[in-house]
Structures are given as structure tokens and as C-alpha cells.
Design a protein around this motif. Structure first.
Motif, PDB file in Angstrom:
ATOM      1  N   HIS A  72       1.012  -1.196   0.031  1.00 57.10           N
ATOM      2  CA  HIS A  72       0.000   0.104  -0.101  1.00 57.10           C
ATOM      3  C   HIS A  72       0.685   1.438  -0.171  1.00 57.10           C
ATOM      4  O   HIS A  72       1.861   1.276   0.817  1.00 57.10           O
ATOM      5  CB  HIS A  72      -1.053   0.031   1.053  1.00 57.10           C
ATOM      6  CG  HIS A  72      -1.805   1.148   1.418  1.00 57.10           C
ATOM      7  ND1 HIS A  72      -1.581   2.267   2.066  1.00 57.10           N
ATOM      8  CD2 HIS A  72      -2.946   1.338   0.569  1.00 57.10           C
ATOM      9  CE1 HIS A  72      -2.555   3.080   1.926  1.00 57.10           C
ATOM     10  NE2 HIS A  72      -3.479   2.572   0.953  1.00 57.10           N
TER      11      HIS A  72
ATOM     12  N   ASP B 267      -3.466   6.975   0.046  1.00 59.70           N
ATOM     13  CA  ASP B 267      -5.078   7.056  -0.218  1.00 59.70           C
ATOM     14  C   ASP B 267      -5.159   8.433  -1.049  1.00 59.70           C
ATOM     15  O   ASP B 267      -4.870   9.386  -0.220  1.00 59.70           O
ATOM     16  CB  ASP B 267      -5.908   6.765   0.934  1.00 59.70           C
ATOM     17  CG  ASP B 267      -5.588   5.716   1.437  1.00 59.70           C
ATOM     18  OD1 ASP B 267      -5.450   4.375   0.716  1.00 59.70           O
ATOM     19  OD2 ASP B 267      -5.422   5.371   2.809  1.00 59.70           O
TER      20      ASP B 267
ATOM     21  N   ASP C 276     -12.419   8.340  -4.412  1.00 53.58           N
ATOM     22  CA  ASP C 276     -11.326   7.945  -3.391  1.00 53.58           C
ATOM     23  C   ASP C 276     -10.683   6.445  -3.873  1.00 53.58           C
ATOM     24  O   ASP C 276     -11.536   5.539  -4.154  1.00 53.58           O
ATOM     25  CB  ASP C 276     -12.129   7.848  -2.182  1.00 53.58           C
ATOM     26  CG  ASP C 276     -12.582   8.971  -1.756  1.00 53.58           C
ATOM     27  OD1 ASP C 276     -12.203  10.173  -1.910  1.00 53.58           O
ATOM     28  OD2 ASP C 276     -13.963   9.075  -1.134  1.00 53.58           O
TER      29      ASP C 276
ATOM     30  N   GLU D 184      -7.072   3.858  -3.694  1.00 57.69           N
ATOM     31  CA  GLU D 184      -5.799   3.721  -2.964  1.00 57.69           C
ATOM     32  C   GLU D 184      -4.674   3.157  -4.028  1.00 57.69           C
ATOM     33  O   GLU D 184      -5.064   2.453  -5.011  1.00 57.69           O
ATOM     34  CB  GLU D 184      -6.184   2.377  -1.959  1.00 57.69           C
ATOM     35  CG  GLU D 184      -7.219   2.540  -1.027  1.00 57.69           C
ATOM     36  CD  GLU D 184      -7.428   1.513  -0.180  1.00 57.69           C
ATOM     37  OE1 GLU D 184      -6.873   1.213   0.918  1.00 57.69           O
ATOM     38  OE2 GLU D 184      -8.384   0.641  -0.651  1.00 57.69           O
TER      39      GLU D 184
ATOM     40  N   TYR E 257      -1.313   1.061  -4.776  1.00 57.34           N
ATOM     41  CA  TYR E 257      -0.482   0.171  -4.643  1.00 57.34           C
ATOM     42  C   TYR E 257       0.574  -0.238  -5.442  1.00 57.34           C
ATOM     43  O   TYR E 257       0.461  -0.141  -6.574  1.00 57.34           O
ATOM     44  CB  TYR E 257      -1.289  -1.505  -4.402  1.00 57.34           C
ATOM     45  CG  TYR E 257      -2.267  -1.266  -3.400  1.00 57.34           C
ATOM     46  CD1 TYR E 257      -2.065  -1.935  -2.052  1.00 57.34           C
ATOM     47  CD2 TYR E 257      -3.559  -1.042  -3.641  1.00 57.34           C
ATOM     48  CE1 TYR E 257      -3.094  -2.158  -1.302  1.00 57.34           C
ATOM     49  CE2 TYR E 257      -4.696  -0.944  -2.663  1.00 57.34           C
ATOM     50  CZ  TYR E 257      -4.288  -1.687  -1.343  1.00 57.34           C
ATOM     51  OH  TYR E 257      -5.095  -1.479  -0.304  1.00 57.34           O
TER      52      TYR E 257
END
Length: 316
Positions: free
Chosen positions: A284, A287, A305, A307, A309
Motif C-alpha cells: 500500500h 489514499d 477515492d 488507494e 498499491y
């Protein structure tokens, strides 16, 4: 809804919140589902209980439907689901089934149990197509369990005299009742012992309100990043970043399928169902909130929204 006890298999299995199997039955996903449950309770539930002339039997049937639909979802579902509408659908099917079965064929026996076919079908249609947090697993299991309860568990007898007519009472068949209770207990033990492994991401209740999608076309998102404080800033990735990164987004249930269809047909990038972590991207990064505007359809924009990686073995 999560704070009040919605059925969430991930929290039941990993956090041992068994009480969700009970509390979800008394939760509604919105105002319209609340009105549906209230209408059934006022118009049909009191009639069913009254005509059965045995509150204990009615309570047992209510509990069996409640536990059946919640255990079914805990065994096969992911995410979160309320059980109030499946509960009233199950009771509707039970009443319909009870009106069709007759162990006492005498003409002087009252057998006019409610048969809310239209109400049941309307609830199924609306909750399947329109309302979120009402799983099809619960809905299907409520229909099956509701129709099965009467022939399996109920014995109907005459004996109550009202206005010169014999009116029936109901009793439970002991062996099937205890057998079903034993099956439920066994399934509950299996769930409690983590025999089933739901998606761990749903231990975070935020994710139960959406479906997850991912894309390896990172540049389409990151190069259109809009900072909350500096709207003109752009962050551009180099080619190496683009090849080793994945974006994961949480898309609300109601727009999930239409959004994927629109991206597939009109956007210059792709979004697939699933998670970055399940496709080799386990590290990760951050965000962010991104706004994407397609070059071809500049009047259309998407704000998500997401994330970020990296690949698990990328060395980052």
C-alpha cells in the motif's frame, strides 16, 4: 448500520460478533424498506399470529426464519445485509404455505391464512433491483425456508370452538423441529470456528457500502490528480511507476454496474472487478481523491477515492 448490528460475515467470523445474526433482523436499509416491514407487520403478521392460536409456535417459526436467512448469508455472503425484509418475505411464504397445507380436511375448519403473494413479489422485486444492503442470498433463502416451514414443522388440529365453528390450532412436529435446531447449531459452530473465510476487507465497515474495482492504467488517474488545496497541481508518473502500480477504488453499489459499463464503452482506460491485493499488488502506498476527465468526453468527469498499491515484489 454496522454500529447497530447489520449482518457482516467478516465481523462474525474474524471478530466473533455472533450477535449480528440476531440484530440484523431488526434493521432496515432505508425509509422505504422500513415502510414495507411496517406495512407487513400491521396488515399480515398480527393475522398470522392470531389464526395460529399459539404464540409459542409462532415465535419458534419466526426464530427459525430469522436464523436461517442470517446463517445462509454468513455462510455464503460478503459485505453486509439487513434481514428485516427477508424476514417478512419468509413469514409471507410461511403463511402462503400454511394456507395450502391441510391436515384437517373437515369443511367446518377455518383455514383462511393470509396469502400475501403480491406483497411478497413486490418486496422481492424492489429489494433485488433497487435497495442496497438487502442480499439476494438472504432473499432466496427466506423464500425457501418460509415455504418449507409449514409442511416440515407444523401439525394442524381442530379443537377450538368459536361461533359454532371448529377452529384449528397448530403444534410443532417435535422430531423435525429438533433436527432443524441441531442443523442450525452445527452451522453456527462451523461459522464460529472460522471454517468459512469471508473477505477480510469487510472487517472495515466502510467497504461494505461499495464494490471494489481496480485498474493498472494508473496514469489515467494519477496524471489527473486534483489536490484539495492546489487544484492546478498535477502529479505525473514515470513509465516505471506506471508498470508497477495499481489503483483500487470503492464504488457505491447503486452505480457500480453502470459505471463499469460506461468506463468500458467510453473511457480510454479499464476498470476490473476485484482488488489490487488479489492481483499481485500488496504494498500500500497512499489514499487519494482523484478526478478523471476523459480526453474524448471532456464534459464527463469521475471523482473517486482510491488507494494506490505497488507490486509486492517491486522493491519499493
Amino acid at each position: 448500520l454496522s454500529a447497530f448490528g447489520i449482518n457482516n460475515p467478516a465481523l462474525i467470523v474474524y471478530k466473533h460478533q455472533i450477535w449480528r445474526l440476531f440484530t440484523s433482523t431488526f434493521l432496515c436499509s432505508g425509509v422505504l424498506t422500513y415502510l414495507m416491514v411496517a406495512l407487513f407487520s400491521l396488515k399480515y403478521m398480527s393475522q398470522i399470529e392470531k389464526k395460529m392460536h399459539n404464540f409459542k409456535v409462532f415465535a419458534v417459526i419466526f426464530a427459525f426464519i430469522m436464523m436461517g436467512v442470517n446463517l445462509a448469508y454468513a455462510c455464503f455472503g460478503n459485505g453486509a445485509s439487513c434481514a428485516s425484509v427477508p424476514q417478512v418475505i419468509g413469514l409471507s411464504c410461511f403463511s402462503i404455505s400454511l394456507s395450502k397445507s391441510n391436515d384437517t380436511p373437515s369443511d367446518d375448519v377455518c383455514t383462511n391464512y393470509p396469502e400475501p403473494w403480491r406483497f411478497m413479489l413486490l418486496c422481492l422485486l424492489l429489494t433485488t433491483v433497487v435497495f442496497p444492503f438487502n442480499s439476494w442470498i438472504m432473499l432466496v433463502s427466506s423464500v425457501v425456508i418460509g415455504f418449507a416451514m409449514a409442511p416440515l414443522l407444523i401439525r394442524r388440529r381442530t379443537g377450538i370452538i368459536t361461533e359454532n365453528r371448529k377452529q384449528e390450532s397448530v403444534r410443532l412436529r417435535r422430531i423435525p423441529t429438533f433436527t432443524l435446531a441441531g442443523i442450525y447449531t452445527f452451522v453456527l459452530i462451523l461459522i464460529s470456528s472460522s471454517a468459512r473465510t469471508p473477505q477480510e476487507v469487510y472487517t472495515y465497515p466502510y467497504y461494505t457500502g461499495c464494490n471494489l474495482g481496480y485498474s493498472t492504467d494508473v496514469g489515467a488517474f494519477v496524471d489527473n490528480y486534483v489536490s484539495d488545496q492546489h487544484s492546478d497541481e498535477r502529479r505525473h508518473l514515470d513509465e516505471e511507476d506506471n508498470d508497477t502500480m495499481c489503483v483500487q477504488m470503492c464504488i457505491p453499489h447503486l452505480v457500480y454496474q453502470p459505471l463499469l459499463w460506461g468506463i468500458e464503452h467510453y473511457a480510454s482506460f479499464s476498470v476490473r472487478k476485484g482488488m489490487c491485493q488479489d492481483n499481485g499488488y500488496g504494498q500500500h502506498v497512499a489514499d487519494k481523491t482523484y478526478q478523471f476527465t476523459d480526453d474524448t468526453y471532456q464534459h464527463l468527469s469521475i471523482t473517486l477515492d482510491i488507494e494506490l498499491y505497488y507490486e509486492t515484489d517491486s522493491g519499493r
